[in-house]
Design an enzyme around this catalytic site. Structure first.
Site, PDB file in Angstrom:
ATOM      1  CB  CYS B 126      -0.768   0.260   1.192  1.00 32.73           C
ATOM      2  SG  CYS B 126      -2.028   1.483   1.330  1.00 32.73           S
ATOM      3  CB  CYS B 129      -1.593   4.947   4.471  1.00 39.46           C
ATOM      4  SG  CYS B 129      -3.186   4.025   4.008  1.00 39.46           S
ATOM      5  CB  SER B 130      -0.728   0.882   6.545  1.00 37.37           C
ATOM      6  OG  SER B 130      -1.993   1.500   7.169  1.00 37.37           O
ATOM      7  CB  CYS B 131      -4.922  -0.196   2.311  1.00 34.51           C
ATOM      8  SG  CYS B 131      -5.427   1.158   2.525  1.00 34.51           S
TER       9      CYS B 131
END
Lengths: 101, 228
Positions: B126, B129-131
């Site tokens: 991702c 961000c941090s998906c």
């Protein structure tokens, strides 16, 4: 960020602390209750500037983004937050004492 | 949970900083000096409870739910796909529905399974961000959220994979999938050779977190410790 040059991927990890899990839970709960959207969180994170990624940890940035969205959404005021954070500082020197468990 | 265990010996003469209301020492994680951001978390949580937005019980049960999610969920899905061609076809068609079939809560996300084959390797990232497919894999590892991984996975995936110990031949096509808030990917690794006689549970034991992100390959059957 995607496509930028960067150093080696740091492989060390850590177990999530209780306060980090709570940030995650607050983010999921407030989001599912419609108090902000993922886009609102993203905007707050982007507004922090690139150096926030160097200076603050992951869940530090997320609690800041959650807080900003909740204040903007009128859930509580900046004054209420400041007063509460001062109260909490007076409770004790560690997270366990200040969070009262 | 690992951090429920203290690494140091319990020496009851040792001075603990503060005891909980029940007289027990706080967990090690909670012994460090209070930070500004921790104070903010406590304040936000207390205000949300006071305003009736949520309750302490709801927060605790959300944390329990999160703690209960681990790569074992994803491994069960992968093993089912290896063992059952009809399930695999449903998984590749709609990974969310196929996972729900196994009883996993996927939420409203689009979940897409991408299949590794003899000539194609998939990697998920991702960049924003941090998906992450957290409903099937739990919370993402720290490295997944780092600037280095997010920047370089799309720029030089071969070099990143090499850092994870995965040297793929130049003839292998690498597909990098950039997740979004609404669209999550999970890698369906290729079933290792020599696993023909294994049960679904034995197959699941070969499936690592990293092989479902694409930064690793499944374990080989002979490297799995035999019971006893």
């Amino acid at each position: 960020m995607g496509g930028d040059a960067a150093g080696p991927v740091p492989m060390e990890g850590h177990d999530f602390a209780l306060w980090e899990k709570r940030v995650d839970a607050l983010m999921v709960l407030c989001s599912s209750k419609g108090h902000f959207t993922v886009d609102g969180l993203r905007r707050a994170l982007e507004d922090m500037g690139e150096d926030a990624f160097e200076k603050h940890s992951y869940y530090e940035r997320w609690i800041a983004a959650v807080n900003q969205n909740l204040i903007e959404g009128g859930v509580y005021t900046l004054e209420e937050l400041a007063t509460r954070m001062d109260d909490i500082a007076a409770r004790g020197a560690t997270y366990g004492e200040a969070a009262r468990g | 949970m690992p951090h429920d265990h203290h690494d140091h010996d319990h020496d009851h003469d040792h001075h603990h900083h503060g005891l909980s209301p029940s007289g027990h020492p706080y967990r090690q994680d909670d012994d460090a000096p209070l930070t500004y951001w921790q104070r903010m978390e406590i304040a936000v949580r207390e205000l949300l409870i006071e305003k009736g937005v949520t309750t302490a019980a709801e927060i605790a049960s959300q944390i329990d739910l999160m703690d209960s999610r681990s790569p074992a969920n994803g491994a069960a899905v992968v093993a089912r796909a290896w063992a059952d061609p009809a399930f695999k076809s449903r998984l590749l068609d709609n990974a969310g529905d196929a996972s729900r079939e196994m009883g996993f809560d996927i939420g409203p996300l689009h979940l897409i399974a991408v299949e590794n084959t003899a000539d194609t390797h998939n990697l998920i990232v991702c960049t924003l961000c941090s998906c992450y497919p957290r409903n099937l894999l739990g919370l993402p590892p720290d490295w997944y959220k780092t600037r280095a991984y997010r920047s370089r996975a799309v720029r030089e995936p071969r070099a990143v994979l090499a850092e994870f110990g995965l040297d793929l031949p130049d003839s292998t096509t690498i597909r990098v999938h950039d997740s979004t808030a609404d669209m999550r990917y999970i890698v369906l690794p290729a079933r290792p050779d020599g696993t023909e006689g294994l049960s679904e549970a034995e197959l699941a034991a070969l499936v690592t977190r990293d092989c479902m992100i694409g930064t690793g390959l499944p374990r080989l059957p002979q490297t799995v410790a035999t019971p006893g």
